[in-house]
Design an enzyme around this catalytic site. Structure first.
Site, PDB file in Angstrom:
ATOM      1  N   CYS A 131      34.180  44.440  46.329  1.00 25.95           N
ATOM      2  CA  CYS A 131      33.699  44.221  44.971  1.00 25.95           C
ATOM      3  C   CYS A 131      32.529  45.125  44.617  1.00 25.95           C
ATOM      4  CB  CYS A 131      33.245  42.770  44.783  1.00 25.95           C
ATOM      5  SG  CYS A 131      34.528  41.536  45.014  1.00 25.95           S
TER       6      CYS A 131
ATOM      7  N   TYR B 193      30.137  54.084  55.297  1.00 35.43           N
ATOM      8  CA  TYR B 193      31.336  54.362  54.502  1.00 35.43           C
ATOM      9  C   TYR B 193      31.323  53.791  53.092  1.00 35.43           C
ATOM     10  CZ  TYR B 193      36.252  54.260  53.075  1.00 35.43           C
ATOM     11  OH  TYR B 193      37.412  54.398  52.373  1.00 35.43           O
TER      12      TYR B 193
ATOM     13  N   SER C  53      35.391  60.963  53.384  1.00 34.39           N
ATOM     14  CA  SER C  53      34.361  60.118  53.997  1.00 34.39           C
ATOM     15  C   SER C  53      33.753  60.718  55.245  1.00 34.39           C
ATOM     16  CB  SER C  53      34.951  58.737  54.315  1.00 34.39           C
ATOM     17  OG  SER C  53      36.102  58.865  55.134  1.00 34.39           O
TER      18      SER C  53
ATOM     19  N   CYS D 129      23.388  43.794  59.698  1.00 32.40           N
ATOM     20  CA  CYS D 129      24.610  43.079  60.078  1.00 32.40           C
ATOM     21  C   CYS D 129      25.558  44.127  60.654  1.00 32.40           C
ATOM     22  CB  CYS D 129      25.251  42.386  58.889  1.00 32.40           C
ATOM     23  SG  CYS D 129      26.828  41.598  59.318  1.00 32.40           S
TER      24      CYS D 129
ATOM     25  N   ASN E 213      29.689  39.778  44.471  1.00 32.55           N
ATOM     26  CA  ASN E 213      30.081  40.690  45.530  1.00 32.55           C
ATOM     27  C   ASN E 213      29.707  40.043  46.853  1.00 32.55           C
ATOM     28  OD1 ASN E 213      28.676  43.732  46.899  1.00 32.55           O
ATOM     29  ND2 ASN E 213      30.715  42.915  47.179  1.00 32.55           N
ATOM     30  N   GLY E 214      30.678  39.868  47.734  1.00 29.25           N
ATOM     31  CA  GLY E 214      30.432  39.226  49.009  1.00 29.25           C
ATOM     32  C   GLY E 214      31.551  38.258  49.338  1.00 29.25           C
TER      33      GLY E 214
ATOM     34  N   ASP F 222      35.110  58.639  59.579  1.00 30.04           N
ATOM     35  CA  ASP F 222      34.115  57.572  59.534  1.00 30.04           C
ATOM     36  C   ASP F 222      34.442  56.405  60.450  1.00 30.04           C
ATOM     37  OD1 ASP F 222      35.470  55.271  57.692  1.00 30.04           O
ATOM     38  OD2 ASP F 222      36.058  57.257  57.007  1.00 30.04           O
TER      39      ASP F 222
ATOM     40  N   CYS G 126      30.965  43.736  62.758  1.00 30.57           N
ATOM     41  CA  CYS G 126      32.263  44.391  62.949  1.00 30.57           C
ATOM     42  C   CYS G 126      32.275  45.244  64.211  1.00 30.57           C
ATOM     43  CB  CYS G 126      32.628  45.235  61.734  1.00 30.57           C
ATOM     44  SG  CYS G 126      31.366  46.447  61.246  1.00 30.57           S
TER      45      CYS G 126
ATOM     46  N   GLY H  55      36.123  48.825  44.458  1.00 23.88           N
ATOM     47  CA  GLY H  55      37.225  47.943  44.075  1.00 23.88           C
ATOM     48  C   GLY H  55      38.133  48.617  43.085  1.00 23.88           C
TER      49      GLY H  55
END
Length: 497
Positions: free
Chosen positions: A28, A273, A314, A470, A133-134, A377, A473, A54
């Protein structure tokens, strides 16, 4: 409220549809403006600059004292949907917000127009629209509770929970109701909202997703990224701080900190990215950070070769940094077709197999006989990486070495990024050596997590006790427990070891 709703268009098959592409996708982008003569046009321009965040659908809500709240939602690109005078005339007013999306926690593919934000709610003290967004990690739990109490949901989006929580609040005004509702929300949120007279911006206590404030003449702007301020000529004031809510009126900006203060954990993949390279994050150029990632990568994973080539677009800044640090010449070994659109060709198996070749083409005269370093990336499923490698070898390259500007992506994101299930992430099922063999390249190296931290400004790398970002990933360490996913059987890193 006047509402312009259009059905989903029947697009021909597209070999690079966002849902099939071998990339992680930010889900988003949000944008809002107050105090301008034609808010909708500024919002459309801002959303156009945020299109990379998005590309399935977008929506705009505005308010005008005579027309009231007006709304338009569309599937497709902003340039194709919010550029006609006929459409924009239906969105009068000096205040407006907008949203562009991929599929979030709702139905994949954005098949329902009702899932397209901003969402609107009519409260006793007036109407309000909200763009998020989230991702809310306890949305299933909240939805069940709200439905049991009589709420009627119109969409499958987790973001609609916020409107219903606001509706059930006993606070006296919209900002206070929003604070009240968001205190029940777990996960990541950067929010742009509006009432008849207020533009509201808010970030969760960890500040996972970005949000900035800009000044435009006598008006103000809220945006996911600074690149959207540039397109409308707005001046960057500052970022909305983690855990902060700003309420903007014709009297200026009012700030509050309604949530428990925590150590920020901004999404590190925004640097790698998601964000546009011409944006600024934390006072630092995204482009410069990505170039520095390439520098760190060259230090950590050197290799004898003739050319450093980016996988467009990218991988370009990191490839430049790798070339500068290694002394190996930078070259455009792969050329991107900038005019690639949705194809009119019938999707036969032969055409499907052309896939990457329709989007990228190898510069054969440059590549033939050369030892090539390809800088990308990330590696997600690995399908695109294999096809690019085949193209490079078909062009006569002597060797192909992959250098990746992020650590191995081993874990899914639950905070607003469209990530495959863990079983479909190549790095979750293979060792780096096995990945190298699977991709069929001469070598494969990823930047380390410490190296990535150094590139974004943490001189000593990642502090395991106090990570500044964070990086779930890569590390599997989730700063907010993904409640809904655990209920569905997802195991955290501790349980998986």
């Amino acid at each position: 409220m006047d509402e312009t709703v259009f059905p989903a268009p029947e697009f021909p098959w597209h070999p690079f549809d966002a849902r099939d592409d071998d990339k992680l996708r930010e889900e988003c982008g949000v944008f809002g403006v107050i105090g301008v003569s034609d808010a909708a046009n500024f919002v459309a321009l801002g959303l156009h600059a945020l299109q990379h965040r998005g590309q399935e659908a977008g929506g705009i809500v505005t308010y005008d004292p005579e027309a009231g709240f007006s709304e338009a939602r569309r599937f497709g690109y902003v340039r194709d949907t919010f550029t006609s005078q006929k459409v924009m005339e239906t969105l009068p007013g000096s205040i407006g917000i907008g949203h562009v999306r991929y599929s979030t926690a709702g139905s994949k593919g954005a098949t329902q127009i009702r899932d397209v934000q901003p969402f609107f709610g009519q409260f006793s003290m007036g109407g309000a629209a909200i763009a998020h967004n989230g991702n809310i990690v306890n949305a299933d739990e909240l939805r069940k509770e709200l439905i049991d109490r009589g709420s009627i949901f119109q969409s499958s989006s987790d973001s609609e929970c916020i409107i219903h929580l606001m509706a059930r609040s006993l606070q006296r005004n919209i900002p206070e109701r929003m604070k009240d509702g968001l205190r029940r929300v777990e996960g990541a949120f950067s929010i742009v909202a509006m009432t008849r007279t207020k533009l509201i911006g808010c970030r969760d206590a960890l500040g996972v997703r970005p949000l900035v404030i800009g000044k435009l003449g006598e008006g103000y702007v809220l945006s996911s990224e600074t690149c959207a301020l540039d397109i409308i000529g707005a001046e960057l004031i500052r970022e909305v701080a983690p855990g902060e809510m700003v309420v903007i009126t014709d009297k200026g900006i009012e700030s509050s900190k309604p949530f428990e203060q925590k150590r920020p954990r901004f999404c590190i993949f925004e640097h790698v990215y998601f964000s546009r390279p011409d944006s600024i994050i934390g006072g630092r150029s995204v482009y410069e950070t990505r170039r520095q990632i390439g520098v760190e990568l060259a230090k950590e994973a050197p290799v004898d070769a003739d050319l450093v080539c980016p996988v467009p677009d990218s991988g370009t800044p990191a490839a430049i940094g790798y070339s500068q640090e290694s002394g190996i010449p930078y070259a455009m070994g792969i050329i991107r077709n900038q005019y690639m659109g949705r194809t009119f060709i019938e999707p036969s198996e032969q055409i499907r197999n052309m896939g990457v070749r329709l989007k990228l083409n190898v510069n054969r005269a440059l590549i033939k006989g050369k030892r090539v370093i390809l800088v990308d990336d990330s590696v997600v499923r690995g399908t695109t990486s294999r096809k690019i490698k085949e193209m490079i070898l078909d062009a006569g390259a002597a060797e192909v070495h992959f250098r990746i500007a992020s650590p191995p992506t081993e874990w899914p994101c639950f905070y607003g990024v469209d990530t495959p299930e863990r079983s479909k992430l190549l790095a979750a099922t293979m060792t780096p050596d096995e990945m190298c063999s699977y991709l069929g390249v001469d070598s494969l190296k990823f930047i380390s997590l410490d190296g990535l931290y150094r590139a974004v400004g943490e001189a000593k790398g990642r502090d395991p006790a106090k990570p500044a970002y964070c990086d779930a990933c890569f590390s599997g360490e989730y700063p907010v427990t993904p409640t809904d996913q655990i209920a569905k059987g997802f195991e955290l890193v501790e349980a998986a070891e």
